[in-house]
Design an enzyme around this catalytic site. Structure first.
Site, PDB file in Angstrom:
ATOM      1  N   ARG A  90       0.865  -1.178   0.000  1.00  0.00           N
ATOM      2  CA  ARG A  90       0.000   0.000   0.000  1.00  0.00           C
ATOM      3  C   ARG A  90       0.907   1.235   0.000  1.00  0.00           C
ATOM      4  O   ARG A  90       1.756   1.385   0.879  1.00  0.00           O
ATOM      5  CB  ARG A  90      -0.873   0.008   1.246  1.00  0.00           C
ATOM      6  CG  ARG A  90      -1.716   1.259   1.312  1.00  0.00           C
ATOM      7  CD  ARG A  90      -2.572   1.284   2.554  1.00  0.00           C
ATOM      8  NE  ARG A  90      -3.476   2.411   2.471  1.00  0.00           N
ATOM      9  CZ  ARG A  90      -3.680   3.277   3.448  1.00  0.00           C
ATOM     10  NH1 ARG A  90      -3.053   3.150   4.596  1.00  0.00           N
ATOM     11  NH2 ARG A  90      -4.512   4.272   3.290  1.00  0.00           N
ATOM     12  N   HIS A 179      -8.174   7.240   0.365  1.00  0.00           N
ATOM     13  CA  HIS A 179      -9.074   6.071   0.515  1.00  0.00           C
ATOM     14  C   HIS A 179      -9.497   5.516  -0.846  1.00  0.00           C
ATOM     15  O   HIS A 179     -10.537   4.850  -0.945  1.00  0.00           O
ATOM     16  CB  HIS A 179     -10.372   6.411   1.290  1.00  0.00           C
ATOM     17  CG  HIS A 179     -10.177   6.908   2.686  1.00  0.00           C
ATOM     18  ND1 HIS A 179     -10.894   7.954   3.210  1.00  0.00           N
ATOM     19  CD2 HIS A 179      -9.362   6.498   3.676  1.00  0.00           C
ATOM     20  CE1 HIS A 179     -10.536   8.168   4.460  1.00  0.00           C
ATOM     21  NE2 HIS A 179      -9.588   7.302   4.763  1.00  0.00           N
ATOM     22  N   ARG A 241     -10.504  15.265  12.790  1.00  0.00           N
ATOM     23  CA  ARG A 241     -10.276  16.315  11.780  1.00  0.00           C
ATOM     24  C   ARG A 241     -11.561  17.098  11.517  1.00  0.00           C
ATOM     25  O   ARG A 241     -12.639  16.513  11.431  1.00  0.00           O
ATOM     26  CB  ARG A 241      -9.805  15.688  10.458  1.00  0.00           C
ATOM     27  CG  ARG A 241      -8.392  15.140  10.543  1.00  0.00           C
ATOM     28  CD  ARG A 241      -8.027  14.341   9.309  1.00  0.00           C
ATOM     29  NE  ARG A 241      -7.797  12.949   9.651  1.00  0.00           N
ATOM     30  CZ  ARG A 241      -7.629  11.946   8.781  1.00  0.00           C
ATOM     31  NH1 ARG A 241      -7.653  12.196   7.484  1.00  0.00           N
ATOM     32  NH2 ARG A 241      -7.424  10.724   9.188  1.00  0.00           N
ATOM     33  N   GLU A 384      -9.496  -3.302   1.917  1.00  0.00           N
ATOM     34  CA  GLU A 384      -8.418  -2.701   1.132  1.00  0.00           C
ATOM     35  C   GLU A 384      -7.319  -3.711   0.817  1.00  0.00           C
ATOM     36  O   GLU A 384      -6.723  -3.683  -0.257  1.00  0.00           O
ATOM     37  CB  GLU A 384      -7.854  -1.488   1.890  1.00  0.00           C
ATOM     38  CG  GLU A 384      -8.817  -0.311   1.830  1.00  0.00           C
ATOM     39  CD  GLU A 384      -8.566   0.748   2.881  1.00  0.00           C
ATOM     40  OE1 GLU A 384      -8.939   0.521   4.047  1.00  0.00           O
ATOM     41  OE2 GLU A 384      -8.003   1.804   2.539  1.00  0.00           O
TER      42      GLU A 384
END
Ligand code: AMP
Length: 396
Positions: A90, A179, A241, A384
């Site tokens: 990744r 993402h 965030r 993922e």
């Protein structure tokens, strides 16, 4: 074929060994606190789980420890490390250079390195994982899967900022998004899911709600808009965030209240979002407190859902229609409450949630909309690692 998927962080390394093309996870685990005396390696094979604490000096030692588990006589899954044919890495930021998965060469590594400025916390440890893996698995093909790649199809009107265009031309300052691997995986699953019911679908909105949150508008399999930007701060309200915020607030904090730029950055990335609003970034706590009457928590849930609804509206217009929305990641997959408040009063877009289907918990992909709902509401668990393995397998 055995494909090892690696997600290498600065002091941690997540791994999964997947047999492709049948998509079977043979083993998985995590190595934490690399560099410390009390580093910990966990290993999972089906229902079997084990872990050990020890000194792991660096990432190379971490991979060797992982191999010890993978090749263990009692609970291992391979007999030789050369049984691993591909290692899929990744890599968070592929900039505008990478719009697809690539086999890693010296040239690719130097390109990844040149993108470190865009993702200073992620690309350097991703690169370290690659370099170490090349040594440890010297016979395997090394493949990089970029988190930004799926979002490279955004049209210029969506990714360019309305600032002097020299910043784009000279400095590559533009929206990239994040993402992407998750959005690609769940949107393809959604496609399969809807097609299997003879409902061809090409206008999708995927809503990834975890600690980090982002949304993507996807038309005919291609991303056309996305809520994150140059960095991972824009868009939805996240665990810590703020998401979208008027830049004037930033300059007020700096110029009038005397905060340093670095402190403001920390506030916006690490002390804001649900944490700043409620004191917790764990949605389970927030839901419980809201239920018990805590008004801050109730309001934070509503603010969070309202932001998502606004993006759904905007993306439905960008797509000129909507076939399905997809909820995924920790919150999207598990919080019936968040899905419920997002989908409330959305009949303008043909969205009608089925309350009892929504309440049912499951690890499977599912449709939680009423049968009469024109637009489908899907819950699709993201994966993922499997997406990385699928992409890596295509290059075998
Ligand atoms: P992720 O980053 O995808 O692991 O997601 C982490 C977020 O998912 C955290 O805010 C968790 O509170 C949230 N989460 C996990 N399980 C649940 C659950 N059962 N109900 C509500 N939120 C959950």
């Amino acid at each position: 074929m055995n494909i090892l998927v690696i997600n290498s962080g600065s002091s941690s390394l997540k791994y999964q060994l997947i047999d492709m093309p049948n998509e079977t996870v043979k083993a998985s685990g995590l190595i934490e606190r690399i560099g410390a005396e009390n580093a910990k390696i966990t290993y999972k094979k089906g229902d079997f789980k084990t872990s050990k604490e020890l000194l792991i000096k660096n990432h190379e030692e971490a991979l060797n420890q992982m191999n010890g588990f993978l090749m263990d006589e009692e609970f291992g899954v391979i007999s030789n490390k050369d049984d691993i044919k591909i290692v899929g890495h990744r890599v968070v930021h592929g900039g505008k250079t990478f719009s697809d998965t690539v086999e890693i060469t010296e040239e690719i590594k130097s390109k990844i390195e040149s993108l470190c400025a865009l993702a200073p916390l992620h690309n350097p440890p991703n690169l370290k994982g690659i370099e170490v893996s090349e040594r440890v698995f010297s016979k395997a093909k090394q493949v990089a899967v970029f988190d930004t790649a799926f979002l490279q199809s955004l049209p210029q009107k969506a990714y360019q900022y309305a600032i002097p265009k020299s910043f784009l031309e000279d400095e590559d300052i533009r929206a990239y998004g994040f993402h992407g691997t998750s959005h690609k995986y769940v949107s393809e699953k959604a496609q399969e899911f809807l097609n299997s019911k003879n409902q061809p679908s090409s206008k999708l909105i995927s809503i990834h709600l975890g600690n980090g949150c982002s949304m993507t508008a996807i038309k005919d399999g291609k991303a056309i808009d996305h809520s994150m930007g140059f960095g991972p701060a824009n868009g939805l309200i996240m665990g810590t965030r703020a998401g979208d915020i008027d830049q004037s607030v930033i300059f007020y904090l700096i110029d009038k209240l005397g905060y340093s730029a670095e402190k403001v950055n920390t506030i916006l990335l690490k002390e804001s979002g649900m944490l700043g609003l409620t004191g917790s970034n764990d949605l389970r706590d927030i839901q419980q407190k809201a239920e018990a009457g805590n008004e801050d928590c109730q309001l934070a849930l509503e603010m969070n859902a309202y932001r998502i609804k606004k993006y759904i509206g905007a993306y439905a217009v960008a797509l000129n229609g909507l076939d399905a929305i997809i909820f995924t990641a920790g919150i999207g997959e598990n919080s019936a409450l968040m899905r419920e408040i997002v989908c409330q009063d959305m009949d303008v877009l043909g969205l009608q949630i089925d309350d009892s289907k929504n309440q049912m918990s499951s690890n499977e992909s599912r449709d939680i909309s009423k049968t009469i709902s024109d637009t489908k509401i899907l819950v699709i668990p993201t994966n993922e690692e499997l997406e990385i393995a699928k992409q890596a397998y295509k290059l075998h």
